[in-house]
Write a protein that holds these residues in place. Structure first.
Motif, mmCIF file in Angstrom:
data_model
loop_
_atom_site.group_PDB
_atom_site.id
_atom_site.type_symbol
_atom_site.label_atom_id
_atom_site.label_comp_id
_atom_site.label_asym_id
_atom_site.label_seq_id
_atom_site.Cartn_x
_atom_site.Cartn_y
_atom_site.Cartn_z
ATOM 1 N N MET A 84 27.301 25.310 19.712
ATOM 2 C CA MET A 84 27.219 26.215 20.868
ATOM 3 C C MET A 84 25.786 26.235 21.416
ATOM 4 O O MET A 84 25.572 26.029 22.611
ATOM 5 C CB MET A 84 27.649 27.609 20.407
ATOM 6 N N ASP A 135 16.359 27.867 15.069
ATOM 7 C CA ASP A 135 17.368 28.003 14.006
ATOM 8 C C ASP A 135 16.663 27.985 12.662
ATOM 9 O O ASP A 135 15.592 27.393 12.515
ATOM 10 C CB ASP A 135 18.416 26.880 14.082
ATOM 11 N N GLN A 170 26.110 25.080 8.877
ATOM 12 C CA GLN A 170 26.729 25.473 10.145
ATOM 13 C C GLN A 170 28.233 25.214 10.115
ATOM 14 O O GLN A 170 28.673 24.197 9.566
ATOM 15 C CB GLN A 170 26.153 24.633 11.301
ATOM 16 N N ALA A 171 28.999 26.086 10.794
ATOM 17 C CA ALA A 171 30.427 25.795 10.977
ATOM 18 C C ALA A 171 30.566 24.474 11.716
ATOM 19 O O ALA A 171 31.513 23.708 11.499
ATOM 20 C CB ALA A 171 31.081 26.913 11.781
ATOM 21 N N SER A 172 29.605 24.199 12.578
ATOM 22 C CA SER A 172 29.653 23.008 13.417
ATOM 23 C C SER A 172 29.548 21.711 12.622
ATOM 24 O O SER A 172 29.834 20.637 13.149
ATOM 25 C CB SER A 172 28.515 23.061 14.442
ATOM 26 N N ASN A 232 33.664 21.229 10.463
ATOM 27 C CA ASN A 232 34.990 21.468 11.048
ATOM 28 C C ASN A 232 35.834 20.194 11.072
ATOM 29 O O ASN A 232 35.367 19.117 10.704
ATOM 30 C CB ASN A 232 34.846 22.089 12.449
ATOM 31 N N ALA A 233 37.067 20.345 11.560
ATOM 32 C CA ALA A 233 37.988 19.201 11.567
ATOM 33 C C ALA A 233 37.712 18.255 12.740
ATOM 34 O O ALA A 233 38.351 17.208 12.859
ATOM 35 C CB ALA A 233 39.430 19.699 11.616
ATOM 36 N N ILE A 260 38.406 18.393 15.839
ATOM 37 C CA ILE A 260 39.443 18.195 16.859
ATOM 38 C C ILE A 260 39.050 18.869 18.179
ATOM 39 O O ILE A 260 38.645 20.040 18.184
ATOM 40 C CB ILE A 260 40.804 18.744 16.362
ATOM 41 N N VAL A 276 15.456 34.372 12.612
ATOM 42 C CA VAL A 276 15.249 35.564 13.440
ATOM 43 C C VAL A 276 15.658 36.788 12.632
ATOM 44 O O VAL A 276 16.784 36.887 12.157
ATOM 45 C CB VAL A 276 16.087 35.466 14.739
ATOM 46 N N GLN A 311 35.801 31.080 17.224
ATOM 47 C CA GLN A 311 36.896 31.059 16.229
ATOM 48 C C GLN A 311 37.286 29.635 15.825
ATOM 49 O O GLN A 311 36.427 28.846 15.458
ATOM 50 C CB GLN A 311 38.070 31.953 16.676
ATOM 51 N N HIS A 312 38.552 29.273 15.904
ATOM 52 C CA HIS A 312 39.011 27.961 15.408
ATOM 53 C C HIS A 312 38.713 26.830 16.393
ATOM 54 O O HIS A 312 39.002 25.674 16.100
ATOM 55 C CB HIS A 312 40.519 28.001 15.128
ATOM 56 N N GLY A 325 35.644 26.540 18.416
ATOM 57 C CA GLY A 325 34.277 26.640 18.917
ATOM 58 C C GLY A 325 33.692 25.299 19.312
ATOM 59 O O GLY A 325 32.953 25.197 20.303
ATOM 60 N N THR A 377 35.472 22.763 20.381
ATOM 61 C CA THR A 377 36.210 22.378 21.587
ATOM 62 C C THR A 377 35.592 23.008 22.837
ATOM 63 O O THR A 377 35.410 22.350 23.855
ATOM 64 C CB THR A 377 37.689 22.827 21.441
#
Ligand SMILES: Cc1cc2nc3c(=O)[nH]c(=O)nc-3n(C[C@H](O)[C@H](O)[C@H](O)COP(=O)(O)OP(=O)(O)OC[C@H]3O[C@@H](n4cnc5c(N)ncnc54)[C@H](O)[C@@H]3O)c2cc1C
Length: 412
Positions: A15, A34, A43-45, A48-49, A51, A226, A377-378, A380, A382
């Motif tokens: 993001m 960061d 990171q979630a980034s 993830n899968a 997709i 931060v 959410q699921h 992000g 995308t």
């Protein structure tokens, strides 16, 4: 490094990086901050899968979920997990989340999600065009596997909603499915293929590559945590402080923590997700798949197959659990019985989810120089390039052709 900036973006996951790069392209001097490097495994980034799930317009909190949740939590064969000691903290968020599962509300949410993700493959292609990041984008269909027609019927609300939103798909059954997917267990008899999707074959590498492009073309990065934000002042853990005329918060599941000094209600929770990355597998499907009943994706990645998904509630601070990994491993063998692989890695990460499954995009009313960009959410990954553009439009007060109210940070 200078301490006064016109724009500071806090959070360098997908993001933050998309936002920073969009703003840089518009000639802005942007500082990205960061505590970890862009594309880092915290990171979630990263995990993830991958997709580019343009058809994923139906939130997890959909009609029927309220009656299913208690049995799902108690059933070890279900894809929903809970750290029990976290339940008291989770309850207020969970109650609100479930309240949003009413059909009329879900229809509203789906329309708002469709605006953010409907053209996501094109958005990713356009953002990365001419940069080294374009090599990570793959195009193809996204197929859901079901055991049979009855199992598919259980998803009929979601399938019909997608149909109503002009999302194209085809249903493939029995021999036609097994001919296409020769490694698929014959226990799976129905496939629903959502057409013209895409995926990123190394999500962490993609974020890091986009960030390097940003840095190589005039953007700046500061490694730091931060601690607090007051008006336009950012206080860092090392004691330094910075000033930003505009401060964009893109800290994913940690965004509420970063905004703790503000009064705005932010009902944000981590939907923890898991992956196992199977290196050197004996075969790969031609595109991403989803095992509908077990709620995990199977994505062909640069180094192998990533089996990713599930939801565990347990907050940001508790470590990963062993059961979700076992669940993924047992179930992938049920889907692809002959699959073998040489080695594997394991990962858990935090999806940032607000109670209505929509992100917060826009200025804080109480402090308009603070601009929110979190809650993917699921989906992000995308939606990130589109949000990058919207944030730039907000900063430049450009006319936006659709209603941003559903994402208003003050809506709670
Ligand atoms: C198992 C799993 C599968 C998924 N599959 C998909 C998928 O297939 N498609 C899809 O679109 N989405 C998917 N997602 C969701 C997607 O990964 C997330 O929505 C998205 O990555 C969120 O991005 P982000 O940049 O908002 O957050 P993050 O990537 O988590 O980045 C947030 C950043 O903020 C930084 N930060 C936090 N606090 C501070 C602080 N105080 N100071 C400085 N920095 C700070 C963090 O260090 C981090 O780098 C999946 C998620 C999971 C867990």
């Amino acid at each position: 490094m200078k301490s006064e900036w016109s724009i500071i973006v806090v959070g360098a996951g997908i993001m933050g990086v998309c936002i920073a790069e969009n703003l840089r392209r518009l000639g802005q001097e942007v500082l990205l901050i960061d505590k970890v490097s862009p594309g880092d495994q915290h990171q979630a980034s990263y995990g993830n899968a991958g997709i580019l799930a343009r058809s994923a317009i139906v939130p997890v909190s959909a009609p029927g979920i309220i009656s299913k949740i208690p049995s799902m939590i108690l059933n070890p064969a279900s894809p929903l997990f809970l750290k029990w000691r976290y339940l008291p903290k989770l309850m207020p968020w969970l109650a609100e989340f479930l309240m949003n599962s009413r059909e009329a509300k879900v229809r509203e949410i789906s329309s708002a999600l469709d605006i953010l993700i409907g053209d996501s493959v094109e958005q990713h292609i356009s953002l990365s065009k001419g940069t080294p990041a374009e090599k990570f984008i793959r195009e193809g269909d996204w197929t859901y596997y079901y055991r049979n027609k009855e199992a598919m019927q259980k998803d009929s609300f979601a399938i019909k909603l997608r149909e109503a939103n002009n999302i194209k798909f085809e249903i493939i059954e029995n021999d036609d499915l097994w001919e296409k997917e020769p490694f698929l267990s014959k226990n799976y008899k129905v496939g629903v293929s959502y057409l013209q999707h895409g995926w990123i074959d190394d999500p962490g590498g993609y974020v890091s590559c986009l960030a390097n492009y940003f840095l190589g073309n005039g953007g700046s990065f500061l490694s730091g945590e931060v601690l607090d934000i007051e008006k336009n002042q950012i206080l860092l853990k090392d004691g330094c402080s910075l000033t930003g005329e505009k401060i964009v918060i893109a800290c994913g599941a940690w965004s509420k923590k970063v905004l703790k000094g503000f009064r705005t209600k932010i009902p944000l929770e981590s939907e923890r997700g898991y992956h196992i990355y199977l290196k050197k597998p004996s075969f790969m499907p031609s595109g991403p798949r989803l095992v509908a009943e077990n709620k995990f994706g199977i994505s062909p990645m640069k180094e192998g197959l990533r089996v990713a998904g599930l939801v565990e509630f347990g907050g940001l601070d508790l470590g990963s659990s062993s059961h979700p990994f076992r669940y993924l491993k047992n179930n992938i063998k049920k889907v692809f019985p002959d699959l073998t692989w040489e080695s594997e890695t394991r990962w858990m990460g935090h999806r940032p989810t607000l109670t209505d499954s929509l992100p917060m995009i826009g200025r804080l009313k109480e402090s308009p120089n603070i601009i929110c960009a979190f809650g993917g959410q699921h989906v992000g990954l995308t939606m990130a390039p589109k949000i990058g553009k919207i944030i730039a439009d907000i900063i430049f007060s450009k006319k936006i052709n659709y209603d941003l109210k559903p994402y208003d940070p003050d809506r709670f």
